[in-house]
Design an enzyme around this catalytic site. Structure first.
Site, PDB file in Angstrom:
ATOM      1  N   GLU A  65     -29.379  28.950  -2.025  1.00 51.43           N
ATOM      2  CA  GLU A  65     -27.976  29.331  -1.883  1.00 51.43           C
ATOM      3  C   GLU A  65     -27.704  30.767  -2.295  1.00 51.43           C
ATOM      4  O   GLU A  65     -26.854  31.442  -1.704  1.00 51.43           O
ATOM      5  CB  GLU A  65     -27.077  28.386  -2.696  1.00 51.43           C
ATOM      6  CG  GLU A  65     -26.868  27.012  -2.066  1.00 51.43           C
ATOM      7  CD  GLU A  65     -28.026  26.048  -2.297  1.00 51.43           C
ATOM      8  OE1 GLU A  65     -28.950  26.402  -3.061  1.00 51.43           O
ATOM      9  OE2 GLU A  65     -28.005  24.950  -1.719  1.00 51.43           O
ATOM     10  N   HIS A 134     -21.738  16.126  -7.243  1.00 52.35           N
ATOM     11  CA  HIS A 134     -21.359  16.116  -5.825  1.00 52.35           C
ATOM     12  C   HIS A 134     -19.901  15.669  -5.680  1.00 52.35           C
ATOM     13  O   HIS A 134     -19.551  14.990  -4.717  1.00 52.35           O
ATOM     14  CB  HIS A 134     -22.235  15.147  -5.026  1.00 52.35           C
ATOM     15  CG  HIS A 134     -23.621  15.636  -4.723  1.00 52.35           C
ATOM     16  ND1 HIS A 134     -24.507  16.013  -5.684  1.00 52.35           N
ATOM     17  CD2 HIS A 134     -24.274  15.791  -3.540  1.00 52.35           C
ATOM     18  CE1 HIS A 134     -25.654  16.371  -5.110  1.00 52.35           C
ATOM     19  NE2 HIS A 134     -25.532  16.246  -3.806  1.00 52.35           N
TER      20      HIS A 134
HETATM   21  C1  LIG Z   1     -28.609  23.497  -4.883  1.00 49.37           C
HETATM   22  C2  LIG Z   1     -28.606  22.399  -3.884  1.00 49.37           C
HETATM   23  N1  LIG Z   1     -28.604  22.714  -2.571  1.00 49.37           N
HETATM   24  C3  LIG Z   1     -28.617  21.745  -1.648  1.00 49.37           C
HETATM   25  C4  LIG Z   1     -28.617  20.432  -2.009  1.00 49.37           C
HETATM   26  C5  LIG Z   1     -28.595  19.338  -0.954  1.00 49.37           C
HETATM   27  N2  LIG Z   1     -29.890  18.698  -0.895  1.00 49.37           N
HETATM   28  C6  LIG Z   1     -30.145  17.589  -1.596  1.00 49.37           C
HETATM   29  S1  LIG Z   1     -31.706  17.098  -1.440  1.00 49.37           S
HETATM   30  C7  LIG Z   1     -32.080  18.361  -0.414  1.00 49.37           C
HETATM   31  C8  LIG Z   1     -33.455  18.486   0.141  1.00 49.37           C
HETATM   32  C9  LIG Z   1     -34.458  18.605  -0.906  1.00 49.37           C
HETATM   33  O1  LIG Z   1     -35.728  18.621  -0.351  1.00 49.37           O
HETATM   34  P1  LIG Z   1     -36.998  18.557  -1.276  1.00 49.37           P
HETATM   35  O2  LIG Z   1     -36.846  19.489  -2.429  1.00 49.37           O
HETATM   36  O3  LIG Z   1     -38.191  18.750  -0.438  1.00 49.37           O
HETATM   37  O4  LIG Z   1     -36.967  17.097  -1.909  1.00 49.37           O
HETATM   38  P2  LIG Z   1     -36.897  15.690  -1.207  1.00 49.37           P
HETATM   39  O5  LIG Z   1     -35.462  15.398  -0.955  1.00 49.37           O
HETATM   40  O6  LIG Z   1     -37.719  15.755   0.014  1.00 49.37           O
HETATM   41  O7  LIG Z   1     -37.425  14.738  -2.211  1.00 49.37           O
HETATM   42  C10 LIG Z   1     -30.971  19.161  -0.202  1.00 49.37           C
HETATM   43  C11 LIG Z   1     -30.950  20.330   0.677  1.00 49.37           C
HETATM   44  C12 LIG Z   1     -28.581  20.142  -3.394  1.00 49.37           C
HETATM   45  N3  LIG Z   1     -28.538  18.884  -3.847  1.00 49.37           N
HETATM   46  N4  LIG Z   1     -28.599  21.133  -4.294  1.00 49.37           N
END
Ligand SMILES: Cc1ncc(C[n+]2csc(CCOP(=O)(O)OP(=O)(O)O)c2C)c(N)n1
Lengths: 332, 312
Positions: A65, A134
């Site tokens: 972000e 959230h």
């Molecule tokens: C700072 C932030 N940006 C965006 C999100 C939304 N978000 C939640 S999980 C996720 C994907 C995360 O992917 P990864 O780190 O590979 O973990 P996974 O969900 O695959 O376990 C996103 C973009 C968030 N929770 N926090």
């Protein structure tokens, strides 16, 4: 700008989608990026079909972000008109420096030689079961910072119009949409924006109490106004639509008529933007203000269990009680 | 690690997590859980294998995809279920929910719903463990997508220069929400760790014995060298990013192909059918007992909603 087309029923999220589509169509400098916005069509569908239609002007980014928002500033300085999607307003906190120390200062400190024509779109608020990270409504935090324009659309029409106005503004705009309102429907005239940044919407006129609200609470305010009308109380409901700049004139004019002010927002009551509105009205009207109340979430992190979150969020009941206590106090 | 864990034991643990999460998915669908939940279906070998290699008091920090980590660190299943159901659990009384729950009394310092945010927190826990002693090495789990957050990199560099023993487990499950991981990350996690002079290890994250052995080595290295270690565990998310995810972004047939390396299927194939059946019976019994307990727990007391904003 194309002319207005016929109104049609649209969901809030669909109106956002249409506004983004039209913004891309209207100005070739517009680019849209964010997490999962392009190939997956957006986590909430705001960008549905746009990558297909506009190609690499709509693209996916890593979960970064700070880089996303900082890059929007640079891109805007360099001649683009970026619209960045931040999935939840809570994630803006990761990029506070770029927003508060960088974007907000750019025009002023350069004596207008630089500008930041960019839009940060996000959505916010509590829905049943959402966790404390959230759930927050954070608009007041940014309204405190000079140099940022802050919009909080509550209807499909405003979601469309405000986003078009934001996209054509020469200064940065943060648009706080509402996840809770995404499925709600209404008529939407497309083709151009509302045309005036900072203008309130007089949702209904009345004579006894002015309710100033925005975002999710607008619909609750209307319900509360319906409810108290059964006991003969007439409410004027103003949806501010923007809290920076905000429509001080409309509020003062209304309260000078009704004498009573209730400000209601989902964001926290303590240090909330309602306090700013109340203070401004006190300064303007002095004893002309017969009574005032603020309604907002209680000062506590948002609990996840729906039974707990319901206890700390504003509600129609809380608004109705607020209206009654406002008028009672005045009689006594 | 003292004695290596038995595959039968690891299978049992993975199965319990799987059964609990499958129940949670049904509960979201039939309304017993309000909101959504992020499941670790397909990734169970990582928390199970890791926690089998930890010391009894090693703190664990996880993400929203953290049920498996909480359970593996010792959070009782009924408490976890009750928390996700929004009941008055002994974990967080319904305040945290599925994506943000914690149980420090078990060594589980919490999930986190802000991507990457657990890493600086774990760094701080590691500083505390390092200074206060007790032979504790914190473990933090993140997804591969979190490797693109600035604070993760700030923390890795800081742990490296300050010589802080810490284990960062990166669960590379193929996706970052709805986008394939490889399209968002220039260089894999293990290679990026090396750039900070951090010891990096890679492991098949669908093999709980391999995970346990690697994390055991990682823990040893962290202690011996007084340094952070990053373990990249390769796995597959065998479900949606969250419970409501329609997964339209998946290429046709992908999920079916990935199921061939489901850690439960793999482990089961290495056990005798008697051993597998024993585990299945035991897991089913434990999970239905936990479910009954959780569903019997009261809803949170609304009168207390304002408590604990501050101490005292
Ligand atoms: C700072 C932030 N940006 C965006 C999100 C939304 N978000 C939640 S999980 C996720 C994907 C995360 O992917 P990864 O780190 O590979 O973990 P996974 O969900 O695959 O376990 C996103 C973009 C968030 N929770 N926090």
């Amino acid at each position: 700008m194309s002319s207005r087309v016929d109104s049609s029923e649209s969901s809030y999220i669909r109106a956002v989608n249409q506004a983004l589509d039209d913004a891309l169509g209207a100005d070739s400098r517009v680019v849209i990026y964010g997490e999962d916005v392009a190939i997956p069509n957006g986590p909430f569908g705001a960008t549905k079909g746009l990558h297909d239609k506009y190609g690499d002007r709509v693209f996916d980014t890593p979960i970064s972000e700070s880089a996303m928002i900082g890059a929007a500033l640079g891109a805007a300085m360099g001649g683009l008109r970026p619209i960045v999607e931040i999935m939840y307003a809570d994630f803006l906190m990761v990029a506070m420096d770029q927003i508060v120390n960088q974007i907000a200062n750019t025009r002023y400190v350069s004596e207008g030689r630089l500008g930041a024509p960019l839009v940060i779109r996000t959505q916010q608020g509590s829905t049943p079961g959402s966790c404390a990270q959230h759930s927050q409504s954070l608009e007041a935090m940014f309204a405190h910072v000079p140099g940022l324009q802050i919009a909080v659309p509550a209807t499909p029409q405003d979601a469309y119009g405000i986003l078009r106005d934001a996209a054509s503004s020469d200064d940065p705009v943060m648009v706080f949409e509402s996840r809770r309102l995404y499925p709600t429907k209404g008529a939407v005239a497309t083709g151009s924006g509302l045309g005036r940044v900072g203008q309130a919407d007089v949702v209904r006129s009345g004579t006894d109490v002015t309710i100033v609200t925005w975002g999710t609470v607008r619909a609750w305010a209307e319900e509360a106004a319906d409810h108290v009308s059964e006991s003969g109380i007439s409410c004027e409901v103003l949806d501010l639509r923007w809290i920076s700049p905000w429509d001080r004139d409309a509020v003062v004019e209304s309260v000078s008529k009704t004498g009573h002010l209730l400000v209601a927002h989902e964001a926290g009551r303590v240090g909330g933007f309602g306090a700013e509105i109340l203070s401004s009205v006190v300064e303007e009207l002095g004893p002309g203000l017969k009574g005032a109340r603020r309604i907002g979430s209680d000062p506590v992190p948002m609990p996840s269990s729906p039974i707990l979150s319901a206890a700390v969020l504003p509600s129609v009941d809380r608004l109705v009680a607020g209206i009654h206590s406002l008028l009672k106090e005045n009689v006594a | 690690m003292t004695a290596p864990p038995s595959l039968e034991d690891l299978y049992l643990r993975m199965l319990q997590i799987r059964l609990i999460e499958e129940e949670l998915l049904r509960a979201v669908q039939d309304g017993r859980v309000t909101g959504s939940t992020h499941l670790c279906i397909g990734q169970e070998a990582i928390p199970v294998g890791t926690c089998a290699a930890l010391g009894p008091n090693d703190p664990v920090v996880a993400t929203y995809r953290g049920h498996g980590w909480a359970l593996s660190r010792g959070v009782p299943a009924e408490e976890l279920l009750a928390e996700v159901f929004g009941r008055d659990s002994d974990l967080n009384g319904g305040r945290a929910g599925s994506a943000y729950l914690s149980g420090p009394q078990y060594g589980f310092y919490g999930e986190n719903s802000i991507v990457g945010a657990g890493v600086p927190i774990a760094l701080g826990l590691a500083m505390a463990c390092n200074r206060l002693g007790g032979n504790r090495i914190p473990v933090v789990s993140i997804g591969d997508g979190a490797m693109n957050q600035g604070n993760v990199h700030e923390s890795l560099n800081m742990a490296s220069v300050l010589n802080i023993p810490l284990i960062v487990v990166v669960e590379n499950n193929g996706y970052v929400e709805m986008t394939p991981s490889a399209t968002l990350t220039a260089v894999p996690a293990a290679a990026r760790a090396a750039a900070y002079s951090i010891i990096a290890m890679e492991v098949d994250g669908n093999d709980p014995l391999a995970v346990a052995a690697t994390v055991s080595d990682a823990r040893e290295a962290a202690l011996q060298k007084s340094a952070p270690v990053l373990v990249e565990a390769h796995t597959r998310r065998l479900g949606g990013h969250y419970s409501g995810d329609a997964q339209q972004y998946r290429p046709a047939g992908e999920l079916e192909g990935w199921r061939a390396t489901d850690p439960l299927t793999l482990a089961r194939s290495q056990l005798t059918s008697e051993a597998a059946a024993r585990c299945e019976q035991q897991a089913e019994g434990a999970v239905s007992a936990a479910l009954a307990l959780a569903e019997g727990m009261p809803t949170p007391n609304v009168e207390e909603v304002m408590t604990h904003v501050f101490s005292g």
